[in-house]
Design a protein around this motif. Structure first.
Motif, mmCIF file in Angstrom:
data_model
loop_
_atom_site.group_PDB
_atom_site.id
_atom_site.type_symbol
_atom_site.label_atom_id
_atom_site.label_comp_id
_atom_site.label_asym_id
_atom_site.label_seq_id
_atom_site.Cartn_x
_atom_site.Cartn_y
_atom_site.Cartn_z
ATOM 1 N N ILE B 194 6.436 -0.951 -9.185
ATOM 2 C CA ILE B 194 6.040 0.334 -8.603
ATOM 3 C C ILE B 194 4.621 0.653 -9.066
ATOM 4 O O ILE B 194 4.350 0.669 -10.259
ATOM 5 C CB ILE B 194 7.003 1.456 -9.075
ATOM 6 C CG1 ILE B 194 8.456 1.112 -8.715
ATOM 7 C CG2 ILE B 194 6.597 2.791 -8.465
ATOM 8 C CD1 ILE B 194 9.493 1.988 -9.402
ATOM 9 N N LEU B 195 3.720 0.879 -8.116
ATOM 10 C CA LEU B 195 2.333 1.217 -8.465
ATOM 11 C C LEU B 195 2.054 2.675 -8.133
ATOM 12 O O LEU B 195 2.211 3.093 -6.986
ATOM 13 C CB LEU B 195 1.355 0.327 -7.694
ATOM 14 C CG LEU B 195 1.555 -1.188 -7.798
ATOM 15 C CD1 LEU B 195 0.426 -1.931 -7.083
ATOM 16 C CD2 LEU B 195 1.638 -1.632 -9.245
ATOM 17 N N ILE B 196 1.650 3.457 -9.111
ATOM 18 C CA ILE B 196 1.438 4.889 -8.904
ATOM 19 C C ILE B 196 0.026 5.284 -9.321
ATOM 20 O O ILE B 196 -0.626 4.598 -10.101
ATOM 21 C CB ILE B 196 2.460 5.737 -9.695
ATOM 22 C CG1 ILE B 196 2.388 5.421 -11.200
ATOM 23 C CG2 ILE B 196 3.862 5.509 -9.174
ATOM 24 C CD1 ILE B 196 3.254 6.338 -12.040
ATOM 25 N N PRO B 197 -0.450 6.428 -8.778
ATOM 26 C CA PRO B 197 -1.824 6.848 -9.072
ATOM 27 C C PRO B 197 -2.038 7.180 -10.550
ATOM 28 O O PRO B 197 -3.148 7.049 -11.055
ATOM 29 C CB PRO B 197 -2.018 8.121 -8.228
ATOM 30 C CG PRO B 197 -0.886 8.196 -7.298
ATOM 31 C CD PRO B 197 0.199 7.322 -7.799
ATOM 32 N N GLU B 198 -0.991 7.642 -11.219
ATOM 33 C CA GLU B 198 -1.163 8.113 -12.592
ATOM 34 C C GLU B 198 -1.321 6.974 -13.590
ATOM 35 O O GLU B 198 -1.716 7.186 -14.731
ATOM 36 C CB GLU B 198 0.037 8.979 -13.009
ATOM 37 C CG GLU B 198 0.143 10.307 -12.264
ATOM 38 C CD GLU B 198 1.021 10.193 -11.024
ATOM 39 O OE1 GLU B 198 1.244 9.056 -10.571
ATOM 40 O OE2 GLU B 198 1.485 11.234 -10.526
ATOM 41 N N GLU B 199 -0.969 5.781 -13.183
ATOM 42 C CA GLU B 199 -1.015 4.643 -14.107
ATOM 43 C C GLU B 199 -1.742 3.498 -13.435
ATOM 44 O O GLU B 199 -1.456 3.171 -12.281
ATOM 45 C CB GLU B 199 0.412 4.149 -14.386
ATOM 46 C CG GLU B 199 1.288 5.064 -15.150
ATOM 47 C CD GLU B 199 1.322 4.689 -16.623
ATOM 48 O OE1 GLU B 199 1.409 3.481 -16.935
ATOM 49 O OE2 GLU B 199 1.248 5.611 -17.456
ATOM 50 N N MET B 201 -1.711 -0.169 -13.357
ATOM 51 C CA MET B 201 -0.961 -1.313 -13.854
ATOM 52 C C MET B 201 -1.883 -2.517 -14.049
ATOM 53 O O MET B 201 -1.710 -3.308 -14.954
ATOM 54 C CB MET B 201 0.127 -1.674 -12.834
ATOM 55 C CG MET B 201 1.124 -2.678 -13.418
ATOM 56 S SD MET B 201 2.112 -3.468 -12.142
ATOM 57 C CE MET B 201 3.433 -4.182 -13.143
ATOM 58 N N GLY B 202 -2.880 -2.626 -13.170
ATOM 59 C CA GLY B 202 -3.736 -3.811 -13.239
ATOM 60 C C GLY B 202 -3.140 -4.906 -12.383
ATOM 61 O O GLY B 202 -1.957 -5.231 -12.511
ATOM 62 N N ILE B 203 -3.963 -5.444 -11.510
ATOM 63 C CA ILE B 203 -3.437 -6.445 -10.582
ATOM 64 C C ILE B 203 -2.993 -7.706 -11.310
ATOM 65 O O ILE B 203 -2.012 -8.335 -10.940
ATOM 66 C CB ILE B 203 -4.510 -6.783 -9.521
ATOM 67 C CG1 ILE B 203 -4.827 -5.511 -8.725
ATOM 68 C CG2 ILE B 203 -4.028 -7.866 -8.584
ATOM 69 C CD1 ILE B 203 -5.750 -5.719 -7.570
ATOM 70 N N ASP B 204 -3.709 -8.051 -12.367
ATOM 71 C CA ASP B 204 -3.334 -9.271 -13.081
ATOM 72 C C ASP B 204 -1.937 -9.158 -13.677
ATOM 73 O O ASP B 204 -1.142 -10.090 -13.590
ATOM 74 C CB ASP B 204 -4.361 -9.555 -14.199
ATOM 75 C CG ASP B 204 -5.722 -9.892 -13.609
ATOM 76 O OD1 ASP B 204 -5.784 -10.183 -12.388
ATOM 77 O OD2 ASP B 204 -6.715 -9.842 -14.352
ATOM 78 N N ARG B 205 -1.655 -7.975 -14.228
ATOM 79 C CA ARG B 205 -0.319 -7.783 -14.805
ATOM 80 C C ARG B 205 0.756 -7.858 -13.713
ATOM 81 O O ARG B 205 1.844 -8.393 -13.936
ATOM 82 C CB ARG B 205 -0.232 -6.422 -15.504
ATOM 83 C CG ARG B 205 -0.012 -6.551 -17.011
ATOM 84 C CD ARG B 205 0.229 -5.195 -17.638
ATOM 85 N NE ARG B 205 1.562 -4.669 -17.357
ATOM 86 C CZ ARG B 205 1.872 -3.370 -17.402
ATOM 87 N NH1 ARG B 205 0.934 -2.470 -17.689
ATOM 88 N NH2 ARG B 205 3.097 -2.973 -17.150
ATOM 89 N N GLU B 227 0.171 5.617 -1.967
ATOM 90 C CA GLU B 227 -1.130 5.651 -1.266
ATOM 91 C C GLU B 227 -2.311 5.617 -2.219
ATOM 92 O O GLU B 227 -3.280 4.908 -2.004
ATOM 93 C CB GLU B 227 -1.275 6.975 -0.504
ATOM 94 C CG GLU B 227 -0.629 7.100 0.813
ATOM 95 C CD GLU B 227 -0.840 8.540 1.292
ATOM 96 O OE1 GLU B 227 -1.286 8.711 2.432
ATOM 97 O OE2 GLU B 227 -0.551 9.487 0.508
ATOM 98 N N GLY B 228 -2.197 6.432 -3.256
ATOM 99 C CA GLY B 228 -3.360 6.647 -4.100
ATOM 100 C C GLY B 228 -3.382 5.775 -5.339
ATOM 101 O O GLY B 228 -3.958 6.161 -6.347
ATOM 102 N N ASP B 229 -2.733 4.589 -5.268
ATOM 103 C CA ASP B 229 -2.668 3.800 -6.506
ATOM 104 C C ASP B 229 -4.058 3.363 -6.946
ATOM 105 O O ASP B 229 -5.014 3.335 -6.178
ATOM 106 C CB ASP B 229 -1.747 2.592 -6.317
ATOM 107 C CG ASP B 229 -2.502 1.343 -5.947
ATOM 108 O OD1 ASP B 229 -2.619 0.443 -6.793
ATOM 109 O OD2 ASP B 229 -2.984 1.307 -4.798
ATOM 110 N N LYS B 230 -4.146 3.013 -8.194
ATOM 111 C CA LYS B 230 -5.441 2.794 -8.834
ATOM 112 C C LYS B 230 -5.975 1.373 -8.717
ATOM 113 O O LYS B 230 -6.937 1.007 -9.381
ATOM 114 C CB LYS B 230 -5.319 3.126 -10.340
ATOM 115 C CG LYS B 230 -5.222 4.600 -10.648
ATOM 116 C CD LYS B 230 -6.598 5.164 -10.982
ATOM 117 C CE LYS B 230 -6.628 6.666 -11.091
ATOM 118 N NZ LYS B 230 -5.407 7.304 -11.544
ATOM 119 N N SER B 231 -5.331 0.519 -7.910
ATOM 120 C CA SER B 231 -5.739 -0.883 -7.899
ATOM 121 C C SER B 231 -7.122 -1.079 -7.288
ATOM 122 O O SER B 231 -7.746 -2.105 -7.461
ATOM 123 C CB SER B 231 -4.718 -1.715 -7.124
ATOM 124 O OG SER B 231 -4.805 -1.424 -5.737
ATOM 125 N N GLY B 232 -7.605 -0.058 -6.584
ATOM 126 C CA GLY B 232 -8.927 -0.196 -5.985
ATOM 127 C C GLY B 232 -8.918 -0.999 -4.697
ATOM 128 O O GLY B 232 -9.931 -1.154 -4.032
#
Lengths: 328, 328, 328, 328
Positions: B194-199, B201-205, B227-232
């Motif tokens: 699960i990828l969320i905006p608040e955390e 995770m890092g794509i490598d992980r 929607e707003g995940d931090k993966s860029g």
């Protein structure tokens, strides 16, 4: 053949469709009823090549009639498109003393089955399982009715938000070559416009029609677009085009995607799958082979598998008229 | 204020959410119960500026408790962001002898309400209606519970096809700033990641984790992405990246999109909306104003509207732990 | 206790509830996460007496989070009510080197667990799983939220036909001792009247109220009745009584029955079950025992199992007020 | 007649069925398309007698295609069974200059329409709308497909709890004279036994069959019983009888009841209703009258209304065979 028929194998192949499990169940239980052995092949032709099969009995298929997907799994097999692959697959069928193969899938799957029959004189039966309803010789394919309900329920939800906001939604549904889903779900969902691969509406006519309905006071609209529509634009480009040429509408795009393949099968698909699964085993017992079992006006019928691969006669005219009349 | 409270107006604003109709119904019927007049404003602040309002009575809101969307319609109003717009809106409130305004919506809507209160000393009450659950001062917002169920049902369907094909699915859900939907629906749907905006995770992980779970025999996976995940990366780029770095998985992307806003509200959302709608009217009768009515541990509470706009304290740690443990 | 904790057993008991599978899954995966062995006991206490248990691992609980019922099965065990039965059960726990037992169920199940703890000093943990939401010390029980949605969806369907025919429907829902389902689903479904065990409305008042709402033009009505309501009449007698005392209404009775126990769990119930299952294992690791794990305002908490059996404080007053106001 | 056809009236009569709204919508929009005026009559024949009718236009039927029930309301009219009643009804048709009446309903409704035609030479058209699928001359009636899905979904839920408890469930479904629902939903739900009005299974054979399947290890069972089955016992008596004659099974009875009439129509029913509604108007334009519009193998057809009232040829044999084979 009847006297020697003892062992039947069944596999699912190509895109999965709701009701495939119900079809497997019916094949297995019909085998059990007629004292035949049934073997389940995993992962479609890929599993046939890798000899992944195991005996199934009436209990193996408990509690699956209401499950989407296929517990035998499915795959698109590149290896089976080579003659070496098919040779290996045939070898495994012989090694396991299988007398006939039942293939649940769409046209790609049937093409493979036909090759097996032609190259090795191996008896095959096709059961049409695909949400696209694009197979010749059967009124309905397994999974199609469920997909229609899934699409209509999704559009019902989108209409909630469309009519709360005076928005125009372009909704892409499956059906690369066949507009059956788009046309029927479009009528069922009360879509204002429906774009299908079999007809080229023309973007200009679409814009005109939307302008007209806006003038009559329509403040929100749903346009259903089949994947394979003839506009020459993908749905996002189409959305931009519409927004540029229509004043005062916010345009939104929604691609329904893979939810259309899943879900508990509808009652119709469960019953259809049960009929076709039983029909396939009974056809083998009657000595038939290299056919597809289908449904034509409530009756289980069969046509040569070759014919099932021919172009279906679409006859959408009447439905298009109904869509025109009801979607004012 | 109580002695002079006679006419209340209600509007829905911003993105619509299931349960908004139930909230309007509760406001209208509470007005009727307490002998107040209730006016419905159409299209949010836009309708306030254009004076689109009409009296509603207990019968006007029959048979809407189970309908998605908002029959008062909603809109994002640019005009209301200008002081001229707000002046016009206030003028209409005065002209219609409205004593207080109830606004059902999210933070953008509350910002507007607050300006109305500050600039014209006009009493406003906010009711949190948004599927994102991103409002401070309430455990739940109206529509959030329904959206969770919609997402979980959609992923259940996608899992049917994912596990039939040994596929990895990236599924985008709503929540630009808040991972509540992704996190809860991800746990509920048994998502592997699960990828969320608040955390971040890092794509490598992510890739590492997927590789690991593949080794343990997992053949299909669901990854839920807010929607707003931090993966860029947007979800399609993310999908390509994963496919390049993971052998033997077919990767598919599905954007759930606007179906998440629609549908019949869940029982929870209907009851919540009923409580908050009644609570808003009763708060006005008690002389309160410029507050948001919310739910905190089963109790209807209120906080200053200003505070509702502050950053919510997320506390997702425990849920993230539960996700880690259960999604092996 | 922590140092010696190695083997945990889990069972489901009493009436099944949606989300029990999700709770088992969470227990099993938490055991796996914390390097404990987990054993599943089949058929509740009956299986404990008959030594029907087997090891479960993270893979054993794949694809069950969305399934209603309990794959461990449940039963009401008369044998376990005898001390011989419990002795046998305890013998099997010892023989299998089980260090603690997690019981997912309602008050009857907890009573049994408590006896096991008291008579044999055996560590037990309760997880509240019942659709009735009638357990002290937890805001929600697993299955309750799903049951509410099932009831509301059923009543939405019945309202279609009620309002097409100017009919009055009496609808019986579950809840012998607790009106939670009736009250919340009644509000959620927009029922005109709600009869619960905790309040005796009185049949005369019911008739009066229906007469009044008929006068105001209401042509169809839904009355939700909890199984255990205080009217002293069963629902069919109640229906006849109403028909005799109300002119011009056709009265129909519908007993929703066992559909309320089944169905895919809601997202809320899946997440709740996941939290409580993990919480139960972690509580054992912290050396806790003879407690029930519950949810209080989003936090996983615990209370002595004994207290969980005490009478819950209902506090329905506010909801009854909301029902009165919104169900005109 | 075509040259003078200007005003059409439409009503729904008898038990309501999902899709009736879609049929009304199609009639109204076809009238609009062909420049006819359409009048909606409220409450069936009762409203015709009381002159409750009003003009409907394309906008009047917005957003109803997905709604269960009938917004024109339905009723069973005793007055219309008298010749005075019918005379009054005819008088109102003439007074409103109605040229033809379209009746959406079942056989009772068609009997009434036929009398109107015979006694007053008034043109009528029937559209088959009933969940029972018991009308001659059409493969499907509007509402039947939706009811099948409702029943199958309900039984899926009951199976969750049945298989969690080793219970046997007797489930009563609608169909007083026709076993279509029981048979198809029974196959679709994987019921172990199905009792229909057209066949007398005999209670002894039922008990024998259940004993046999218990011996083969079956621990829970679903028996679907049509309302009108021939056992001579009602379902509660049947339940007691089964419990007395079968050891070790807990027997539970569930009457699905009125939920079967409601709910959003399936895609199939929406499309069917759209086709038949358009077909009815076009038939009038072609000068046809006193017919029923039906669907036979995808084609919209018509038969004299009189024939629609004749006994339908059931041909359940093949389905019964499929049920026997698949429900081991």
């Amino acid at each position: 053949m009847t006297e020697k028929l003892k062992n039947i194998a069944v596999l699912t192949s190509g895109g999965d469709a709701p009701g495939m499990n119900a079809a497997i169940r019916a094949v297995v239980r019909a085998c059990s009823f007629y004292d035949l052995n049934c073997f389940g092949v995993y992962k479609g032709y890929e599993g046939l090549i890798n000899n992944e099969m195991e005996p199934l009995n009436a209990r193996s298929v408990r509690n699956i009639i209401n499950k989407g997907g296929t517990f035998l799994k499915s795959a698109r097999s590149k290896a089976f498109m080579t003659s070496e692959g098919r040779k290996k697959a045939h070898g495994n069928l012989i090694a396991n003393q299988i007398d006939a193969l039942i293939v649940i899938g769409g046209d790609g799957s049937f093409t493979g089955a036909l090759k097996l029959s032609e190259e090795f004189d191996f008896p095959v039966i096709g059961i049409p399982g695909t949400i696209d309803n694009d197979i010749n010789g059967t009124d309905y394919t397994i999974g199609y009715d469920t997909a229609l309900n899934t699409v209509v329920e999704a559009i019902d939800k989108i209409r909630d938000t469309a009519s709360s906001h005076n928005r125009l939604f372009l909704i892409e549904v499956m059906g690369r070559d066949a507009g059956d889903i788009a046309l029927n779900a479009g009528i069922g969902a009360g879509a204002e416009e429906i774009l299908i691969p079999e007809e080229d509406m023309g973007i200009d006519r679409l814009i005109d029609s939307l302008k007209k309905s806006k003038k009559t006071g329509k403040t929100s609209s749903i346009i259903v677009v089949a994947e394979g529509d003839k506009s020459g634009k993908n749905i996002f480009e189409l959305g931009e085009h519409v927004e540029q040429h229509l004043d005062g509408y916010e345009v939104r795009v929604s691609v329904l995607g893979h939810i259309q393949r899943g879900g508990a099968p509808s009652c119709y698909d469960r019953v259809l799958a049960s009929k076709l699964g039983v029909g396939a085993v009974e056809a083998l017992l009657e000595g038939k082979r290299d056919i597809m079992i289908g449904i034509v006006h409530k009756d289980v019928t069969s046509i040569p598998l070759k014919q099932a691969l021919e172009k279906r006669d679409h006859q959408h005219d009447r439905l298009i008229k109904v869509a025109d009349i009801t979607s004012v």
